[in-house]
Design a protein around this motif. Structure first.
Motif, short mmCIF file in Angstrom:
data_model
loop_
_atom_site.label_atom_id
_atom_site.label_comp_id
_atom_site.label_asym_id
_atom_site.label_seq_id
_atom_site.Cartn_x
_atom_site.Cartn_y
_atom_site.Cartn_z
N PRO A 63 -0.22 6.96 8.82
CA PRO A 63 0.16 5.67 9.41
C PRO A 63 0.87 5.82 10.75
O PRO A 63 1.54 6.82 10.98
N GLY A 148 -0.85 -6.74 10.94
CA GLY A 148 0.23 -7.63 10.52
C GLY A 148 1.52 -6.84 10.59
O GLY A 148 1.85 -6.26 11.63
N ILE A 149 2.24 -6.77 9.48
CA ILE A 149 3.46 -5.96 9.47
C ILE A 149 3.09 -4.48 9.37
O ILE A 149 3.94 -3.61 9.44
N SER A 150 1.81 -4.22 9.25
CA SER A 150 1.27 -2.86 9.25
C SER A 150 -0.17 -2.99 9.70
O SER A 150 -0.74 -4.08 9.69
N PRO A 152 -4.12 -2.32 8.81
CA PRO A 152 -4.75 -2.39 7.48
C PRO A 152 -4.66 -1.04 6.75
O PRO A 152 -4.77 0.02 7.36
N GLU A 153 -4.44 -1.13 5.45
CA GLU A 153 -4.42 0.06 4.58
C GLU A 153 -5.36 -0.21 3.41
O GLU A 153 -4.98 -0.06 2.25
N SER B 125 2.30 -14.48 11.26
CA SER B 125 1.15 -14.46 10.34
C SER B 125 1.68 -14.84 8.96
O SER B 125 2.81 -14.51 8.60
N PHE B 222 -2.40 -5.04 1.68
CA PHE B 222 -3.05 -3.83 2.19
C PHE B 222 -4.18 -4.17 3.17
O PHE B 222 -4.64 -3.30 3.91
N THR B 223 -4.66 -5.39 3.16
CA THR B 223 -5.76 -5.76 4.05
C THR B 223 -5.25 -6.39 5.34
O THR B 223 -5.53 -5.88 6.42
N VAL B 224 -4.48 -7.47 5.24
CA VAL B 224 -4.03 -8.14 6.47
C VAL B 224 -2.53 -8.09 6.69
O VAL B 224 -2.05 -8.45 7.77
N ALA B 225 -1.76 -7.64 5.71
CA ALA B 225 -0.32 -7.43 5.87
C ALA B 225 0.38 -8.59 6.58
O ALA B 225 1.01 -8.41 7.64
N ILE B 257 3.76 0.71 2.41
CA ILE B 257 3.90 0.01 3.70
C ILE B 257 5.38 -0.15 3.99
O ILE B 257 6.13 -0.69 3.19
N SER B 259 8.23 -1.72 6.14
CA SER B 259 8.57 -2.79 7.06
C SER B 259 9.87 -3.40 6.60
O SER B 259 10.08 -3.60 5.40
#
Lengths: 304, 304
Positions: A63, A148-150, A152-153, B125, B222-225, B257, B259
């Motif tokens: 990451p 977003g806050i990360s 994509p994972e 977001s 995990f997709t759009v966070a 993640i 944050s």
């Protein structure tokens, strides 16, 4: 002709290149990824000796910190790779070479490259999934990669796992049987006792692999519904796997989303990458080109 | 004071209102949802008798066509609701009332309302998930609701389903045991033999429900966070359920993640809606306000 630089940093190798925004590479070098200091010095050395560039794009393994307001922007974050946790990549390049650096995940850069020159041309939104040592996804929702806050994972989403059929516990150190834990290359090797490339085309491994990948992809479609998905990475070199994933994805979608882009068979929806071995470094070059274009310099969402 | 209109169309009821962009409602009416023709006529009638409005926002049950280039923009599409398949909602209002209509899914409108006046204030977001008769998600990725080749259909993602523990096959006519099929209100009622509101707080139903919802939410993260997730709908009225979902979501994310927005406990990350029963129609009003603001009229991604 304006030239830009591209750097693909990977767990084992880095590729540096200088190229044009028409996709022509005029200089390139592959370096072993060692310590961050040594690797960064070698990258700087390459660009000092190469033709001058207007901007450099970096597609990094993650990451990574992509928040331009963060003091650790351009850093690799919590990686298991020794020495690379909190390694600064982008700022060091900017300072040593006095050039703007655009910094992204490797998969986001690859998505940008595939959209500019490859299998993603003409799309307004695009997902690029790679299945290899890990599973990564780059999401272009509009012009820029989405974060977003990360970033994509998507490799770490949970998918149905029938333990009666597949008792394998998964390889992810964080989540066990997330998508990556069940379906990345090392998971295949651990489950079946030999590397993925030694599993015959008719081995039951592939039906199961297709099921997991399709479940992850179906969730991606139900969430962001991109105009196209590119599916690549070493595991997808297995003959017939892409076709199996398409069939399974179509079944999982169940006809629920109606779009001419989801024509029967999904052959134009779920596609192989077109840039091959050069996808990584071409993606980094495309990233630099996209951010260097005058109309994009002030675009909202531009990383820097 | 400029007034705008809001219409929330639901499977059983529609709510029409006239209000200000400060969130004050000056007129409202609830109508039964009958045939599209009769319902639309009643909505038009309401606005003809109400104070004049500069724009109308509609938050509609789905699936809907949101593509402004499509001849069926503003239509309800393949719905099981009798008579409503391919019913035109937005264009009829525009023509009869000579006013611009902004058309969105009900959940996207609710997300816009919650961001303007409620639990989503200050977010760049935001995801809004409602769990009731179905499971719907509105995604604000930037200013506008995100749509790809479809609006989000996150209710239909696949999540782990341990049939040894929960042999229930799911209620979704398209997918059986997708998230909605396992965790919507009617699924709870069918699995446990009585309506969700009659299940005691210590009933094992809630632990299982939290697990499914958390799996769906983890995949969304995990997709759009998104910066925040609002979780509402009739099923979330169950005391303690939100706290169970938070705990399970935190476990599923596994610390992967990093944050500051994901502070331990997730109490400021996964939150209840703040607009209560008015969320739907206030969301429709907020949609009209957002699209009527001069700086947004030419925004990329603006529906109309």
């Amino acid at each position: 002709m304006t030239l830009v630089g591209g750097v693909e940093t990977g767990g084992s190798w880095c590729v540096c290149a200088v190229g044009s925004c028409a996709g022509e590479i005029v200089a390139r070098q592959r370096l072993a990824t060692t310590s961050p200091e040594e690797t960064l010095a070698a990258i700087i050395d390459f660009f000092k000796q190469a033709p001058p560039v207007a901007r450099i794009g970096v597609g990094s393994f993650g990451p990574v910190d992509l928040d331009p307001r963060s003091p650790t922007w351009g850093y690799v974050m919590a990686t298991p790779k020794p020495g690379w946790e909190h390694a600064s990549v982008a700022r060091g390049l900017e300072q040593a070479l006095d050039v703007k650096v655009s910094f992204e995940t490797d998969v986001a850069a690859a998505a940008i490259g595939e959209r500019r020159w490859g299998a993603g041309r003409g799309t307004g939104s695009l997902a690029y999934m790679t299945v290899g040592t890990g599973i990564g996804v780059g999401l272009l929702l509009g012009q820029e990669p989405w974060h977003g806050i990360s970033h994509p994972e998507v490799g770490h989403v949970r998918v149905p796992h029938d333990r009666a059929r597949d008792p394998f516990a998964g390889t992810c150190p964080y989540h066990g049987d997330c998508l990556e834990g069940l379906a990345c290359g090392p998971a295949l090797a651990a489950r079946w006792g030999r590397p993925a490339e030694q599993l015959q085309a008719d081995h039951p491994a592939w039906e199961l692999e297709a099921e997991y990948l399709a479940a992850g992809l179906a969730n991606l479609v139900f969430t962001v519904a991109p105009e196209r998905i590119i599916l690549g990475g070493g595991v997808l070199a297995a003959p017939g796997l892409l076709a199996l994933v398409r069939a399974r994805l179509e079944a999982l979608l169940g006809g629920y989303i109606q779009s001419p882009l989801l024509a029967p068979g999904l052959e134009r929806y779920l596609v192989a990458p077109a840039l091959g071995d050069d996808a990584g470094v071409l993606g980094a070059i495309a990233l630099a080109c996209q951010h260097g274009e005058p109309e994009n310099r002030s675009a909202p969402g531009l990383t820097r």
